[in-house]
Design an enzyme around this catalytic site. Structure first.
Site, PDB file in Angstrom:
ATOM      1  N   GLU A   1      64.579  -1.590 -17.795  1.00 23.21           N
ATOM      2  CA  GLU A   1      64.577  -0.269 -18.441  1.00 23.21           C
ATOM      3  C   GLU A   1      64.414   0.745 -17.322  1.00 23.21           C
ATOM      4  O   GLU A   1      63.359   0.820 -16.702  1.00 23.21           O
ATOM      5  CB  GLU A   1      63.410  -0.147 -19.421  1.00 23.21           C
ATOM      6  CG  GLU A   1      63.436  -1.135 -20.566  1.00 23.21           C
ATOM      7  CD  GLU A   1      64.497  -0.836 -21.596  1.00 23.21           C
ATOM      8  OE1 GLU A   1      65.223   0.175 -21.449  1.00 23.21           O
ATOM      9  OE2 GLU A   1      64.618  -1.626 -22.526  1.00 23.21           O
TER      10      GLU A   1
ATOM     11  N   LYS B   1      52.075  -6.993 -13.952  1.00 21.85           N
ATOM     12  CA  LYS B   1      51.726  -6.137 -12.810  1.00 21.85           C
ATOM     13  C   LYS B   1      51.896  -4.677 -13.225  1.00 21.85           C
ATOM     14  O   LYS B   1      53.007  -4.172 -13.310  1.00 21.85           O
ATOM     15  CB  LYS B   1      52.610  -6.417 -11.590  1.00 21.85           C
ATOM     16  CG  LYS B   1      52.136  -5.618 -10.369  1.00 21.85           C
ATOM     17  CD  LYS B   1      53.287  -5.175  -9.520  1.00 21.85           C
ATOM     18  CE  LYS B   1      53.484  -3.723  -9.316  1.00 21.85           C
ATOM     19  NZ  LYS B   1      52.457  -2.764  -9.300  1.00 21.85           N
TER      20      LYS B   1
ATOM     21  N   CYS C   1      61.353   8.757 -19.042  1.00 16.87           N
ATOM     22  CA  CYS C   1      62.715   8.301 -18.750  1.00 16.87           C
ATOM     23  C   CYS C   1      63.714   8.981 -19.677  1.00 16.87           C
ATOM     24  O   CYS C   1      64.856   9.198 -19.311  1.00 16.87           O
ATOM     25  CB  CYS C   1      62.797   6.794 -18.907  1.00 16.87           C
ATOM     26  SG  CYS C   1      62.137   6.225 -20.469  1.00 16.87           S
TER      27      CYS C   1
ATOM     28  N   GLU D   1      67.653  12.063 -11.283  1.00 14.94           N
ATOM     29  CA  GLU D   1      66.454  12.116 -12.123  1.00 14.94           C
ATOM     30  C   GLU D   1      65.314  12.784 -11.358  1.00 14.94           C
ATOM     31  O   GLU D   1      64.934  12.319 -10.288  1.00 14.94           O
ATOM     32  CB  GLU D   1      66.043  10.693 -12.525  1.00 14.94           C
ATOM     33  CG  GLU D   1      64.894  10.694 -13.492  1.00 14.94           C
ATOM     34  CD  GLU D   1      64.465   9.300 -13.910  1.00 14.94           C
ATOM     35  OE1 GLU D   1      64.327   8.442 -13.019  1.00 14.94           O
ATOM     36  OE2 GLU D   1      64.285   9.079 -15.114  1.00 14.94           O
TER      37      GLU D   1
HETATM   38  P1  NDP Z   1      58.961   2.558  -9.835  1.00 13.15           P
HETATM   39  O1  NDP Z   1      60.320   2.023  -9.976  1.00 13.15           O
HETATM   40  O2  NDP Z   1      58.541   3.129  -8.553  1.00 13.15           O
HETATM   41  O3  NDP Z   1      57.877   1.421 -10.156  1.00 13.15           O
HETATM   42  C1  NDP Z   1      57.880   0.684 -11.360  1.00 13.15           C
HETATM   43  C2  NDP Z   1      57.046  -0.567 -11.155  1.00 13.15           C
HETATM   44  O4  NDP Z   1      57.708  -1.399 -10.201  1.00 13.15           O
HETATM   45  C3  NDP Z   1      55.658  -0.297 -10.578  1.00 13.15           C
HETATM   46  O5  NDP Z   1      54.750  -1.222 -11.115  1.00 13.15           O
HETATM   47  C4  NDP Z   1      55.881  -0.540  -9.102  1.00 13.15           C
HETATM   48  O6  NDP Z   1      54.719  -0.866  -8.390  1.00 13.15           O
HETATM   49  C5  NDP Z   1      56.829  -1.710  -9.143  1.00 13.15           C
HETATM   50  N1  NDP Z   1      57.570  -1.892  -7.906  1.00 13.15           N
HETATM   51  C6  NDP Z   1      57.839  -0.978  -6.945  1.00 13.15           C
HETATM   52  N2  NDP Z   1      58.533  -1.549  -5.931  1.00 13.15           N
HETATM   53  C7  NDP Z   1      58.694  -2.851  -6.257  1.00 13.15           C
HETATM   54  C8  NDP Z   1      59.303  -3.969  -5.632  1.00 13.15           C
HETATM   55  N3  NDP Z   1      59.894  -3.857  -4.439  1.00 13.15           N
HETATM   56  N4  NDP Z   1      59.281  -5.151  -6.257  1.00 13.15           N
HETATM   57  C9  NDP Z   1      58.698  -5.279  -7.458  1.00 13.15           C
HETATM   58  N5  NDP Z   1      58.082  -4.272  -8.106  1.00 13.15           N
HETATM   59  C10 NDP Z   1      58.083  -3.065  -7.524  1.00 13.15           C
HETATM   60  O7  NDP Z   1      58.789   3.579 -11.019  1.00 13.15           O
HETATM   61  P2  NDP Z   1      57.574   4.546 -11.289  1.00 13.15           P
HETATM   62  O8  NDP Z   1      56.303   3.781 -11.470  1.00 13.15           O
HETATM   63  O9  NDP Z   1      57.628   5.626 -10.269  1.00 13.15           O
HETATM   64  O10 NDP Z   1      57.988   5.117 -12.731  1.00 13.15           O
HETATM   65  C11 NDP Z   1      58.896   6.120 -12.890  1.00 13.15           C
HETATM   66  C12 NDP Z   1      60.286   5.578 -13.148  1.00 13.15           C
HETATM   67  O11 NDP Z   1      60.293   4.723 -14.273  1.00 13.15           O
HETATM   68  C13 NDP Z   1      61.266   6.674 -13.469  1.00 13.15           C
HETATM   69  O12 NDP Z   1      62.417   6.574 -12.683  1.00 13.15           O
HETATM   70  C14 NDP Z   1      61.615   6.461 -14.924  1.00 13.15           C
HETATM   71  O13 NDP Z   1      62.874   6.883 -15.289  1.00 13.15           O
HETATM   72  C15 NDP Z   1      61.413   5.020 -15.107  1.00 13.15           C
HETATM   73  N6  NDP Z   1      61.097   4.748 -16.514  1.00 13.15           N
HETATM   74  C16 NDP Z   1      62.037   4.150 -17.323  1.00 13.15           C
HETATM   75  C17 NDP Z   1      61.780   3.949 -18.658  1.00 13.15           C
HETATM   76  C18 NDP Z   1      62.757   3.256 -19.550  1.00 13.15           C
HETATM   77  O14 NDP Z   1      62.325   2.654 -20.519  1.00 13.15           O
HETATM   78  N7  NDP Z   1      64.042   3.280 -19.291  1.00 13.15           N
HETATM   79  C19 NDP Z   1      60.522   4.366 -19.259  1.00 13.15           C
HETATM   80  C20 NDP Z   1      59.627   4.973 -18.338  1.00 13.15           C
HETATM   81  C21 NDP Z   1      59.920   5.131 -17.004  1.00 13.15           C
HETATM   82  P3  NDP Z   1      53.839   0.247  -7.621  1.00 13.15           P
HETATM   83  O15 NDP Z   1      54.258   1.587  -8.073  1.00 13.15           O
HETATM   84  O16 NDP Z   1      52.484  -0.110  -8.033  1.00 13.15           O
HETATM   85  O17 NDP Z   1      54.088   0.033  -6.168  1.00 13.15           O
END
Ligand code: NDP
Length: 495
Positions: free
Chosen positions: A253, A178, A287, A388
């Site tokens: 992550e 997803k 991140c 963050e």
């Molecule tokens: P989100 O946590 O909002 O979303 C990540 C994924 O999870 C998306 O596909 C999102 O879907 C999905 N998601 C959201 N809500 C749910 C739920 N209730 N159940 C299951 N899946 C869900 O992160 P962002 O997309 O905004 O990305 C930014 C974040 O990612 C930052 O906080 C960053 O630090 C972190 N990140 C961490 C990395 C690492 O390796 N440690 C690397 C890169 C980013 P959708 O958005 O489509 O609703």
């Protein structure tokens, strides 16, 4: 709207429309205009995709492939990605506003993960144990888990998906992916390559849509064995709770508030470049962003002066232009969140030395641009130094001693990465030991490789991606006992 391309999802080797019959718009962050229609998946699509992945997991077309043949599929995929790198980079830049210059590099590097794990596929070995019971032969097998749910964010969509898909497939699992609602087009284009490489239908499935509508049914589906998630820590916490109810394995992550620490013995010119790249590369939407610069007080003024001078030269504009250095923020809500944090920092008493506002430059057009922003006078406990931001906003915090630098650096809930700038080998080694983070960079920043494990301490995550160890996140160990002596033991006593 009717001119926009209506995309389809990949389920069981078929490109299908969503069961809901609904699509949503994906917006180009540079033009702020919709450019594609993404299928709005829901539970019914998740059920179909998991059923396809589950069937593929038990199907001979995948299960009976030798590990070497599985590895060869991954290598073939790597070749296809290399051939399509330019096209994929352009899609990604249009979809999420990442610089084309960065995306070309990333797309040329992504194949290495598939080659590396392709090579590892036939090196997954069990062990024969010198068991302490006479007449028994005992050995272990390393087996795949089953269906893996990969849930990925929008900031480096294909790279972060690769970190999951490559080891999961090399280990013999099947996948339902997803992607983020904001970066689905590149995921779907990537999906075509799995087909072309010759992966059997159902081994890789892609369901697009929203977190609550696709992510949650996927995590809670009975036939999903593991969740590999990258995203924010609050979402990660929720994902972990949902996964716990089904006693599923997880890799998380999550976010970070990484410290880039500059000592007075550092090569200042290099450190200035390192701090700039730590926060302004990818518009701070990473991140691993070095969003806190901890500067040794004796060099504070000189350092800030040089930092401001370099940061001011950042070229903003069209991310498809190879000369652009800072692109737009990917989503409107993230743009608003970044501006909100800038306001909070000012209210908290931090001093804005650069930027601090939406970019009003003609080359930025209607896109969601925020000026590269630098705050001084930041106290370690301010929200801007603890939370963050995920944008081009840097907090500068001075320190006097090594102990104080360690205390400030470790003083957040996160522990993803840290940078240390010093010419002292003693400092390099002691700081590497004392900093609580999954990655430490000394006199460099942002380096990652398919060979080196990546992941977080504390709230930055659970488990590791990349490197040899990451494949273990997608395997389970079975212990096999064979009686080779032929003497039936007393059935009433445990052996
Ligand atoms: P989100 O946590 O909002 O979303 C990540 C994924 O999870 C998306 O596909 C999102 O879907 C999905 N998601 C959201 N809500 C749910 C739920 N209730 N159940 C299951 N899946 C869900 O992160 P962002 O997309 O905004 O990305 C930014 C974040 O990612 C930052 O906080 C960053 O630090 C972190 N990140 C961490 C990395 C690492 O390796 N440690 C690397 C890169 C980013 P959708 O958005 O489509 O609703």
């Amino acid at each position: 709207m009717s001119e926009l391309k209506k995309h389809r999802m990949l389920i069981g080797g078929q490109w299908i429309e969503p069961a809901s019959g609904k699509w949503f718009e994906s917006v180009n962050p540079f033009t702020a205009a919709a450019w594609a229609l993404i299928p709005r998946g829901a539970k019914a699509d998740v059920d179909r995709a998991v059923a396809a992945a589950y069937a593929a997991f038990y199907d001979d077309a995948w299960r009976k492939l030798t590990a070497t043949a599985r590895g060869a599929l991954l290598s073939r995929l790597a070749d296809l990605i290399t051939a399509e790198a330019g096209k994929l980079a352009e899609i990604e830049t249009t979809d999420n506003g990442k610089l084309i210059a960065e995306m070309r590099g990333q797309l040329n590097y992504i194949p290495q993960w598939f080659r590396y794990y392709g090579g590892l596929a036939d090196k997954i070995e069990g062990r024969v144990l010198p068991i302490d019971k006479p007449g028994i032969f005992n050995f272990t097998r390393e087996e795949p888990l089953g269906v893996v749910a990969a849930i990925t964010p929008w900031n480096s969509p294909l790279l972060l998906a690769t970190w999951k898909l490559a080891p999961a497939l090399a280990a013999g699992n099947t996948v339902v992916w997803k992607p983020s609602e904001f970066s689905s087009v590149s995921a779907l284009a990537f999906g075509e390559l799995f087909e072309r490489a010759g992966f059997p239908p159902g081994v890789v499935n892609i369901v697009t849509g929203f977190g609550a509508e696709v992510g949650e049914p996927l995590i809670t589906h009975r036939d999903v064995a593991k969740i590999a998630f990258t995203g924010g820590d609050k979402t990660g916490e929720h994902v972990y709770q949902l996964a716990a109810r089904g006693l599923k394995r997880v890799t998380l992550e999550l976010g970070g508030k990484s410290a880039n620490i500059v000592f007075d013995d550092a090569d200042i010119e290099q450190a200035v470049k390192g701090v700039v790249s730590g926060i302004f590369a990818a518009t701070g939407q990473t991140c691993i962003a070095g969003s806190r610069a901890l500067i040794h007080r004796p060099i504070l003024d000189k350092f800030v002066e040089q930092l401001l001078a370099l940061a001011k030269t950042a070229r903003m504009g069209d991310p498809l232009d190879m000369g652009t250095q800072v692109g737009p923020i990917t989503t409107r809500s993230q743009y608003e969140k970044v501006l909100d944090y800038i306001r909070i920092a000012k209210e908290e008493g931090a001093v804005c030395r650069l930027g601090g506002a939406p970019a009003q430059r003609p080359e930025c057009g209607p896109g969601w641009f925020v000026e590269p922003t630098i705050f001084t006078g930041v106290k370690p406990d301010m929200r801007i130094a603890q939370e963050e931001v995920f944008g081009p906003v840097l907090s500068i915090i001075p320190f006097d001693t090594e102990d104080e630098a360690v205390r400030i650096a470790n003083g957040t809930v996160y522990g993803l990465a840290a940078g240390v700038w010093t010419t002292s080998i003693r400092r390099a080694l002691t700081m590497s030991e004392r900093l609580e983070a999954g990655t430490i960079w000394v006199n460099t920043y942002r380096a990652v490789s398919y060979m080196s494990p990546f992941g977080g301490y504390k709230r930055s995550g659970i488990g590791r991606e990349s490197g040899i160890d990451a494949i273990r996140e997608y395997l389970q160990t079975k212990s096999v006992w064979i009686d080779i002596a032929g003497n039936a033991p007393n059935p009433f006593i445990m052996r």
